[in-house]
Design a protein around this motif. Structure first.
Motif, short mmCIF file in Angstrom:
data_model
loop_
_atom_site.label_atom_id
_atom_site.label_comp_id
_atom_site.label_asym_id
_atom_site.label_seq_id
_atom_site.Cartn_x
_atom_site.Cartn_y
_atom_site.Cartn_z
N ALA A 1 1.48 5.69 10.26
CA ALA A 1 0.77 5.90 8.99
C ALA A 1 1.57 6.80 8.06
CB ALA A 1 -0.61 6.51 9.26
N LEU A 2 2.13 7.87 8.60
CA LEU A 2 2.95 8.77 7.79
C LEU A 2 4.21 8.06 7.32
CD1 LEU A 2 3.51 11.56 6.64
CD2 LEU A 2 4.50 12.20 8.85
N GLY A 3 4.81 7.28 8.20
CA GLY A 3 6.00 6.54 7.82
C GLY A 3 5.73 5.57 6.68
N ALA A 4 4.59 4.89 6.74
CA ALA A 4 4.23 3.94 5.68
C ALA A 4 4.01 4.66 4.35
CB ALA A 4 2.98 3.17 6.07
N ARG A 5 3.42 5.84 4.42
CA ARG A 5 3.16 6.60 3.19
C ARG A 5 4.46 7.06 2.55
NH1 ARG A 5 -1.46 10.67 3.95
NH2 ARG A 5 -2.46 8.65 4.08
N ILE A 6 5.38 7.51 3.37
CA ILE A 6 6.67 7.95 2.84
C ILE A 6 7.40 6.79 2.17
CG2 ILE A 6 8.96 8.76 3.51
CD1 ILE A 6 7.57 10.47 5.66
N LEU A 7 7.40 5.64 2.81
CA LEU A 7 8.08 4.48 2.23
C LEU A 7 7.44 4.04 0.92
CD1 LEU A 7 8.92 2.31 5.37
CD2 LEU A 7 10.48 3.69 3.97
N LYS A 8 6.12 4.16 0.85
CA LYS A 8 5.44 3.78 -0.39
C LYS A 8 5.86 4.69 -1.54
CE LYS A 8 0.97 2.80 -2.50
NZ LYS A 8 1.41 1.48 -2.95
N VAL A 9 5.94 5.99 -1.25
CA VAL A 9 6.36 6.93 -2.28
C VAL A 9 7.81 6.67 -2.69
CG1 VAL A 9 6.76 9.37 -2.79
CG2 VAL A 9 4.72 8.69 -1.51
N VAL A 10 8.66 6.46 -1.70
CA VAL A 10 10.07 6.22 -1.99
C VAL A 10 10.26 4.97 -2.84
CG1 VAL A 10 12.29 5.63 -0.94
CG2 VAL A 10 10.86 7.39 0.09
N ASN A 11 9.47 3.95 -2.60
CA ASN A 11 9.63 2.69 -3.32
C ASN A 11 8.82 2.62 -4.62
OD1 ASN A 11 11.44 1.06 -1.65
ND2 ASN A 11 9.84 1.23 -0.09
N SER A 12 8.22 3.72 -5.01
CA SER A 12 7.42 3.71 -6.24
C SER A 12 8.32 3.77 -7.47
CB SER A 12 6.47 4.92 -6.24
OG SER A 12 7.21 6.11 -6.41
N ALA A 13 7.73 3.40 -8.59
CA ALA A 13 8.46 3.45 -9.86
C ALA A 13 8.81 4.87 -10.25
CB ALA A 13 7.61 2.79 -10.96
N PHE A 14 8.11 5.83 -9.67
CA PHE A 14 8.36 7.23 -9.98
C PHE A 14 9.81 7.62 -9.66
CE2 PHE A 14 8.23 11.79 -9.16
CZ PHE A 14 7.48 12.25 -10.22
#
Length: 360
Positions: free
Chosen positions: A121-134
């Motif tokens: 779950a933590l890994g998925a959250r990190i990847l989502k943040v990394v791949n964001s437009a931000f």
């Protein structure tokens, strides 16, 4: 005690805070991550009416005792309250392990990768943040190891911290005048405004600014969990016949205030002293030494800007007038603040929307 409710979308924006650089955890001697950025020139107004820079305990990051207060007694009150909720207000073991790894100068990206991959779950959250437009990184990042290489150990570590903090902000209305969701909304708005202000003054650390704004009132979490009846009494005093600030009401009812509880919690969690300064001095940033002042000063201005716009719970804010000495020291113009105020709603909406489905 009931936990805080993080079901609303603003809580998801906490994940942005993962960008914050925790220099102190890497053995860096600089207390303030902004100390090395271009620092506003000191004006003649540097000395605050509330006290000199010596008023801050640079070693222990202890907010000064209230007028006439017993610092030792207040310290005991803070320590006892934090100990009482140690089973509630704590970070998950995986997060603590990540912090320990980043503290270790011999740790590697592979070490961190092994710990994170054990928490999908933590890994998925990190990847989502990394791949964001931000971030605007080219292409999709599909592995934690690659994310660590691109962002660095500190940034990934702080994503884990931010995600863990989100789980602590739960609950709801605890009095007719206070809803924890409103405080969270205020915190997200303050985080967004701090980031915008950092850009206005030309500092290159906008994401550290976001995290600082996000946690500035975290001391209230301690009060809600450990001293809820007394905190409720303090809230009632705010609407009483005798005008007083929340800090004054907290001192009267609890014996310590949310700044002291916030700084104490940061010490317990081994956060860098720069964030303990923010939680402990955001109502009086000018008492801090200049090298430790910038981040806290920006949060203080953001806090007032958000209160002016009446976003979320603003009962913590002690004035809606921007202190001239603070503006002068930061070299912030009224026009710059106006621009931040105008940009705030859209910027906050972007923060919320970006991580709307990441709330724990």
């Amino acid at each position: 005690p009931a936990a805080w409710d993080c079901a609303s979308s603003p809580v998801a924006a906490v994940s942005i805070a993962g960008l914050a650089i925790d220099m102190a955890l890497r053995g860096d001697k600089r207390d303030d991550p902004m100390a090395q950025a271009p620092t506003p020139a000191t004006s003649s107004a540097t000395s605050s009416a509330t006290g000199s820079a010596a008023g801050a305990d640079a070693a222990g990051v202890n907010p000064p005792a209230s007028s006439g207060g017993d610092a030792a007694a207040q310290g005991r009150i803070v320590e006892e309250a934090i100990q009482e909720i140690s089973h509630i207000a704590t970070l998950p073991e995986v997060t603590l392990k990540i912090i320990r790894l980043v503290e270790d100068p011999d740790s590697t990206a592979q070490d961190l990768n092994r710990v994170i991959t054990n928490d999908p779950a933590l890994g998925a959250r990190i990847l989502k943040v990394v791949n964001s437009a931000f971030y605007g990184l080219p292409g999709q990042i599909g592995s934690i190891n690659r994310a660590i290489v691109l962002l660095g150990l500190n940034a990934v570590k702080n994503i884990a911290i931010a995600a863990s903090l989100a789980k602590l902000f739960r609950g709801g209305r605890i009095s007719p005048t206070f809803n924890a969701r409103d405080l969270w909304t205020h915190s997200v708005a303050c985080a967004t405004a701090t980031r915008l202000l950092a850009k206005q003054v030309g500092l290159g650390l906008p994401d550290e600014a976001f995290l600082a704004g996000l946690i500035h009132d975290i001391g209230i979490l301690v009060e809600i969990q450990a001293r809820r009846p007394k905190f409720t009494q303090a809230l009632e005093l705010l609407g009483g016949e005798q005008p007083m600030t929340l800090r004054q009401a907290e001192q009267q009812c609890i014996g310590a205030d949310h700044q002291q509880f916030g700084a104490g919690l940061c010490r317990t969690w081994k956060f860098p002293s720069s964030f303990a300064y923010v939680t402990g001095f955001h109502h009086q940033p000018m008492v801090l030494p200049e090298k430790n002042r910038t981040l806290t000063a920006l949060v203080s201005v953001a806090d007032i800007v958000v209160a002016q716009q009446e976003i979320g719970f603003v009962g913590t804010v002690e004035t809606t007038e921007l202190p001239a000495e603070l503006m002068d020291w930061l070299k912030l113009s009224s026009q710059s603040v106006d621009e931040v105020t105008k940009a705030l709603p859209e910027a906050m909406a972007e923060s919320e929307a970006l991580f709307a489905d990441v709330a724990a």
